[in-house]
Scaffold this active site. Structure first.
Site, PDB file in Angstrom:
ATOM      1  N   GLY A  30       0.903  -1.371   0.151  1.00  0.00           N
ATOM      2  CA  GLY A  30      -0.117   0.322  -0.159  1.00  0.00           C
ATOM      3  C   GLY A  30       0.859   1.380   0.033  1.00  0.00           C
ATOM      4  N   ASP A  31       0.418   2.416  -0.063  1.00  0.00           N
ATOM      5  CA  ASP A  31       0.783   3.064  -0.155  1.00  0.00           C
ATOM      6  C   ASP A  31       1.530   3.959  -1.499  1.00  0.00           C
ATOM      7  OD1 ASP A  31      -1.018   3.805   1.953  1.00  0.00           O
ATOM      8  OD2 ASP A  31       0.906   3.870   3.323  1.00  0.00           O
ATOM      9  N   LYS A  34      -0.701   5.188  -5.604  1.00  0.00           N
ATOM     10  CA  LYS A  34      -1.908   5.319  -6.248  1.00  0.00           C
ATOM     11  C   LYS A  34      -2.884   6.791  -7.239  1.00  0.00           C
ATOM     12  CE  LYS A  34      -3.295   1.549  -3.739  1.00  0.00           C
ATOM     13  NZ  LYS A  34      -1.888   2.133  -2.611  1.00  0.00           N
ATOM     14  N   LYS A  36      -2.248   9.025  -6.543  1.00  0.00           N
ATOM     15  CA  LYS A  36      -1.538  10.281  -7.308  1.00  0.00           C
ATOM     16  C   LYS A  36      -1.258   9.693  -9.657  1.00  0.00           C
ATOM     17  CE  LYS A  36       3.133  11.450  -9.445  1.00  0.00           C
ATOM     18  NZ  LYS A  36       4.331  12.215  -9.324  1.00  0.00           N
ATOM     19  N   GLY A  58      -6.216   5.957   1.814  1.00  0.00           N
ATOM     20  CA  GLY A  58      -5.781   7.138   2.012  1.00  0.00           C
ATOM     21  C   GLY A  58      -4.409   7.421   0.359  1.00  0.00           C
ATOM     22  N   HIS A  59      -5.401   8.277  -0.114  1.00  0.00           N
ATOM     23  CA  HIS A  59      -4.898   8.640  -1.677  1.00  0.00           C
ATOM     24  C   HIS A  59      -4.509  10.150  -1.942  1.00  0.00           C
ATOM     25  CE1 HIS A  59      -6.739   4.108  -3.239  1.00  0.00           C
ATOM     26  NE2 HIS A  59      -5.853   4.340  -2.013  1.00  0.00           N
ATOM     27  N   GLN A 242      -4.944  -0.541  -0.802  1.00  0.00           N
ATOM     28  CA  GLN A 242      -3.924  -1.183  -0.798  1.00  0.00           C
ATOM     29  C   GLN A 242      -3.051  -1.987  -1.698  1.00  0.00           C
ATOM     30  OE1 GLN A 242      -7.783  -2.218   0.931  1.00  0.00           O
ATOM     31  NE2 GLN A 242      -7.105  -0.742   1.380  1.00  0.00           N
ATOM     32  N   ARG A 321       0.385   7.330  11.111  1.00  0.00           N
ATOM     33  CA  ARG A 321       0.797   6.370  12.114  1.00  0.00           C
ATOM     34  C   ARG A 321       2.542   6.444  10.955  1.00  0.00           C
ATOM     35  NH1 ARG A 321      -1.374   0.674  11.891  1.00  0.00           N
ATOM     36  NH2 ARG A 321      -2.396   1.657  10.185  1.00  0.00           N
ATOM     37  N   ARG A 323       5.193   5.527   8.899  1.00  0.00           N
ATOM     38  CA  ARG A 323       5.682   3.606   7.983  1.00  0.00           C
ATOM     39  C   ARG A 323       7.191   3.534   8.416  1.00  0.00           C
ATOM     40  NH1 ARG A 323       3.135   6.831   2.582  1.00  0.00           N
ATOM     41  NH2 ARG A 323       1.222   6.959   3.205  1.00  0.00           N
ATOM     42  N   LYS A 349       8.332   7.464  -6.470  1.00  0.00           N
ATOM     43  CA  LYS A 349       9.396   7.319  -4.941  1.00  0.00           C
ATOM     44  C   LYS A 349      10.606   7.963  -5.683  1.00  0.00           C
ATOM     45  CE  LYS A 349       7.154   9.002  -1.341  1.00  0.00           C
ATOM     46  NZ  LYS A 349       6.048   8.354  -0.503  1.00  0.00           N
ATOM     47  N   SER A 431       7.905   8.040 -11.656  1.00  0.00           N
ATOM     48  CA  SER A 431       7.302   9.488 -10.200  1.00  0.00           C
ATOM     49  C   SER A 431       8.413  10.090  -9.596  1.00  0.00           C
ATOM     50  CB  SER A 431       6.439   8.667  -9.817  1.00  0.00           C
ATOM     51  OG  SER A 431       5.728   9.843  -8.713  1.00  0.00           O
ATOM     52  N   GLY A 433       8.232  13.068  -8.314  1.00  0.00           N
ATOM     53  CA  GLY A 433       8.377  14.151  -7.176  1.00  0.00           C
ATOM     54  C   GLY A 433       6.761  13.551  -6.609  1.00  0.00           C
TER      55      GLY A 433
HETATM   56  P1  GDP Z   1      -1.868   5.493  -2.217  1.00  0.00           P
HETATM   57  O1  GDP Z   1      -2.445   5.203  -1.231  1.00  0.00           O
HETATM   58  O2  GDP Z   1      -0.740   4.734  -3.168  1.00  0.00           O
HETATM   59  O3  GDP Z   1      -2.677   6.458  -2.821  1.00  0.00           O
HETATM   60  O4  GDP Z   1      -0.536   6.589  -1.159  1.00  0.00           O
HETATM   61  P2  GDP Z   1      -0.300   7.313  -0.596  1.00  0.00           P
HETATM   62  O5  GDP Z   1      -1.140   9.298  -0.786  1.00  0.00           O
HETATM   63  O6  GDP Z   1      -0.653   6.838   0.899  1.00  0.00           O
HETATM   64  O7  GDP Z   1       1.116   7.845  -0.122  1.00  0.00           O
HETATM   65  C1  GDP Z   1       1.677   8.095  -1.017  1.00  0.00           C
HETATM   66  C2  GDP Z   1       2.731   9.507  -0.568  1.00  0.00           C
HETATM   67  O8  GDP Z   1       3.449   9.755  -1.360  1.00  0.00           O
HETATM   68  C3  GDP Z   1       1.880  10.629  -0.880  1.00  0.00           C
HETATM   69  O9  GDP Z   1       1.660  11.259  -0.039  1.00  0.00           O
HETATM   70  C4  GDP Z   1       2.244  10.900  -1.824  1.00  0.00           C
HETATM   71  O10 GDP Z   1       1.834  12.384  -2.313  1.00  0.00           O
HETATM   72  C5  GDP Z   1       4.036  11.236  -2.096  1.00  0.00           C
HETATM   73  N1  GDP Z   1       4.095  10.854  -3.538  1.00  0.00           N
HETATM   74  C6  GDP Z   1       3.945  10.030  -4.501  1.00  0.00           C
HETATM   75  N2  GDP Z   1       4.693   9.769  -5.625  1.00  0.00           N
HETATM   76  C7  GDP Z   1       5.560  10.593  -5.741  1.00  0.00           C
HETATM   77  C8  GDP Z   1       7.061  10.549  -6.176  1.00  0.00           C
HETATM   78  O11 GDP Z   1       7.643  10.274  -6.553  1.00  0.00           O
HETATM   79  N3  GDP Z   1       7.832  11.152  -5.674  1.00  0.00           N
HETATM   80  C9  GDP Z   1       7.590  11.607  -3.885  1.00  0.00           C
HETATM   81  N4  GDP Z   1       8.873  12.629  -3.417  1.00  0.00           N
HETATM   82  N5  GDP Z   1       6.333  11.469  -3.409  1.00  0.00           N
HETATM   83  C10 GDP Z   1       5.553  11.334  -4.108  1.00  0.00           C
HETATM   84  P1  IMO Z   2      -4.001   2.744   1.062  1.00  0.00           P
HETATM   85  O1  IMO Z   2      -5.073   2.378  -0.187  1.00  0.00           O
HETATM   86  C1  IMO Z   2      -1.516   0.738   3.306  1.00  0.00           C
HETATM   87  C2  IMO Z   2      -3.206  -2.010   6.209  1.00  0.00           C
HETATM   88  C3  IMO Z   2      -3.270  -1.575   7.846  1.00  0.00           C
HETATM   89  C4  IMO Z   2      -3.009  -3.448   8.065  1.00  0.00           C
HETATM   90  C5  IMO Z   2      -3.594  -4.180   7.526  1.00  0.00           C
HETATM   91  C6  IMO Z   2      -5.233  -4.173   8.320  1.00  0.00           C
HETATM   92  O2  IMO Z   2      -3.869   4.006   0.917  1.00  0.00           O
HETATM   93  O3  IMO Z   2      -2.466   1.800  -0.051  1.00  0.00           O
HETATM   94  P2  IMO Z   2      -6.966  -2.731   7.776  1.00  0.00           P
HETATM   95  O4  IMO Z   2      -8.047  -1.599   8.417  1.00  0.00           O
HETATM   96  O5  IMO Z   2      -7.249  -2.971   6.826  1.00  0.00           O
HETATM   97  O6  IMO Z   2      -8.066  -3.863   7.968  1.00  0.00           O
HETATM   98  O7  IMO Z   2      -5.346  -2.806   7.804  1.00  0.00           O
HETATM   99  O8  IMO Z   2      -4.110  -3.100   6.320  1.00  0.00           O
HETATM  100  N1  IMO Z   2      -3.582  -1.001   5.464  1.00  0.00           N
HETATM  101  C7  IMO Z   2      -2.770  -0.190   5.033  1.00  0.00           C
HETATM  102  N2  IMO Z   2      -1.794   0.004   4.849  1.00  0.00           N
HETATM  103  N3  IMO Z   2      -1.974   1.769   2.457  1.00  0.00           N
HETATM  104  C8  IMO Z   2      -3.547   1.258   2.740  1.00  0.00           C
HETATM  105  O9  IMO Z   2      -4.339   2.006   2.083  1.00  0.00           O
HETATM  106  C9  IMO Z   2      -3.955   0.443   3.902  1.00  0.00           C
HETATM  107  N4  IMO Z   2      -4.763  -0.186   4.417  1.00  0.00           N
HETATM  108  C10 IMO Z   2      -4.934  -0.865   5.089  1.00  0.00           C
HETATM  109  O10 IMO Z   2      -2.278  -0.584   8.838  1.00  0.00           O
HETATM  110  O11 IMO Z   2      -1.692  -2.861   8.831  1.00  0.00           O
HETATM  111 MG    MG Z   3      -2.308   5.751   0.725  1.00  0.00          MG
END
Ligand code: GDP
Ligand code: IMO
Ligand code: MG
Length: 449
Positions: A30-31, A34, A36, A58-59, A242, A321, A323, A349, A431, A433
């Site tokens: 996750g994170d 996606k 972006k 959280g996107h 995720q 939290r 990471r 990143k 990506s 930035g």
């Molecule tokens: P998602 O859950 O997959 O949509 O990702 P999140 O938004 O939770 O986490 C990705 C984080 O990295 C966010 O704060 C984005 O703004 C940031 N981000 C995405 N692509 C890049 C990149 O290429 N470089 C940097 N420095 N940050 C990025």
């Molecule tokens: P995005 O879409 C990162 C993790 C939680 C925990 C486990 C189970 O932003 O990438 P849950 O609340 O789903 O029962 O938690 O999954 N988790 C994520 N980790 N990015 C996420 O979503 C997540 N959604 C759930 O931290 O370990």
């Molecule tokens: Mg996220």
């Protein structure tokens, strides 16, 4: 398109049956970025659809420096004319959705009329949140580290066939009876097993009825809308939440979420046939992160881990939290590439690595005397795995935040090339930035064939 019995002589070309749709999924924990990428690709799509997960996601979207974090609403919403659908595979907290709509609409964006919600989405209710949090407290050190949003209990109620769905919240005649039965069941556990306060039926009926009135105009037959859209040649972008390693079947069970996060879930979670999925774009960071508990073979506890966390601003977009951070893990990514059927990769990143003298990639695991080049399924064996690294030179002193791939430092290009080789998947997007504009599209996933 022809219908009838297949006949080789009718010269139906293969391309007539192909789709330009794209599925975006997280290939790690996750994170990966996606949100972006979905925002960026929406420029080419007519419809963006979420197909699993809930507001545990959280996107983050950054456009000209302005940040928006989305949890349930598809990340295409900032493009004014795009339709945003929430498929049956999503567990829906009406409270979270309405809050998100209000926040976006307060900025002047038209949202309500562009959202379609499947009547089959399971509802996340206050009893699910209470159960999720009570269980985590009870687990203590063994906690999964859930987001505490009620995701697991809501999916359990779906599978047990006792849960309420969006259709129930807009049907006041049957709502009370169904809710009473559900709360009877859960309140018993909350009171007697967890020693927690029960959820009040009357308050819940009132709350859900009021939410239902606002949700009702958005309820549509998502599967049918997607079918008709496909027929008209519209382009669909599927947005995963995720990541593959959090998949309830294929991830590091039990340290996973409660849905299928793999690309195949885009079909079952939105109601399209698998033939409509098209290109599968796996999003991965140029390193690895994880939030919550569970094994993480390449995790770093040293200065490099701290540097990745600091430069990457690695704090959860949903819970805030920190990471956990580590090197790129090609072993778990190989499994991810195979299980998802990745057509291409988007590596995000890359800029976070700009400060490093050298960069490691985990190319194999050693476990119980054996060497593995694909990660084991499940958490127990993975927890015993030791990473085997290869080391590549970094590009410290040069920047990856450039406008053209050819302008990347040579060692950065070599690093990307090596990741692609190790996974046997082409890199289509890089990506460099957080901003929408900080993206190098090497090959367009919508125009792949
Ligand atoms: P998602 O859950 O997959 O949509 O990702 P999140 O938004 O939770 O986490 C990705 C984080 O990295 C966010 O704060 C984005 O703004 C940031 N981000 C995405 N692509 C890049 C990149 O290429 N470089 C940097 N420095 N940050 C990025
Ligand atoms: P995005 O879409 C990162 C993790 C939680 C925990 C486990 C189970 O932003 O990438 P849950 O609340 O789903 O029962 O938690 O999954 N988790 C994520 N980790 N990015 C996420 O979503 C997540 N959604 C759930 O931290 O370990
Ligand atoms: Mg996220």
């Amino acid at each position: 398109m022809h219908r009838g019995i297949s006949n080789n002589s009718d010269n139906t070309s293969i391309s007539e049956h192909m789709t330009n749709n794209v599925v975006v999924i997280g290939a790690q924990w996750g994170d990966e970025g996606k949100g972006k990428v979905v925002d960026l690709l929406t420029e080419r799509a007519d419809i963006v659809v979420r197909f699993q997960g809930g507001h545990n996601a959280g996107h983050t979207l950054v456009i000209d420096g302005h940040k928006t974090v989305l949890h349930l609403i598809p990340s295409g919403i900032l493009h004014h004319f795009v339709r945003c659908l929430i498929g049956n595979g999503v567990v829906l907290s009406a409270e979270a959705l309405l809050k998100e709509i209000d926040t976006l609409e307060a900025t002047g964006l038209e949202v309500t009329s562009r959202i379609g919600i499947s009547p089959s989405c399971p509802l996340i209710l206050p009893c699910h949140v209470a159960l999720d949090q009570a269980r985590e407290r009870r687990r203590g050190k063994q906690a999964i580290g859930t987001t505490g949003r009620g995701i697991g209990p809501a999916y359990e109620d779906k599978a047990s066939r006792r849960g309420l769905r969006v259709a129930d919240m807009i049907n006041p005649d049957s709502l009370r009876g169904k809710l009473e039965e559900l709360l009877d069941f859960h309140n018993f556990v909350l009171r007697n097993y967890f020693d927690e306060s029960p959820v009040d039926l009357e308050a819940a009926v009132d709350e859900i009825t009021a939410q239902g009135e606002r949700i009702a105009p958005m309820v549509v037959d998502v599967a049918e809308e997607l079918f008709q859209a496909s027929r008209q040649g519209k382009v669909i972008l599927f947005e995963g939440a995720q990541g593959m390693l959090l998949d309830v079947d294929h991830g590091t069970y039990p340290f996973v979420t409660s849905s299928n996060t793999v690309a195949g879930a885009a079909a079952s979670g939105s109601g399209v046939g698998p033939d409509q999925l098209g290109h599968v774009l796996g999003i991965t960071k140029a390193y690895t992160t994880r939030v919550g508990g569970g094994p993480f073979p390449t995790e770093l506890f040293d200065d490099v881990g701290a540097l990745l966390a600091e430069r990457g601003h690695e704090f959860g977009a949903t819970t805030g939290r920190p990471r956990r951070c580590g090197w790129f893990d090609a072993v778990s990514m190989r499994r991810s590439a195979r299980v998802n059927g990745l057509t291409s990769l988007c590596i995000t990143k890359l800029d976070v690595l700009d400060a490093l003298d050298e960069i490691k990639i985990c190319t194999a695991y050693q476990c119980d005397g054996d060497t593995y080049d694909v990660s084991p399924a499940g958490a127990e064996q993975m927890a015993r795995c030791q990473p085997v690294y290869e080391t590549l030179p970094g590009w410290k002193g040069s920047e990856t935040r450039v406008a053209r791939f050819d302008d990347l430092p040579e060692n950065a290009r070599r690093y990307l090339q090596r990741l692609s080789e190790l996974l046997d998947v082409e890199v289509s997007i890089v990506s460099v930035g957080a901003d929408r504009s900080d993206t190098l599209v090497l090959r367009d996933p919508f125009q792949w064939s």
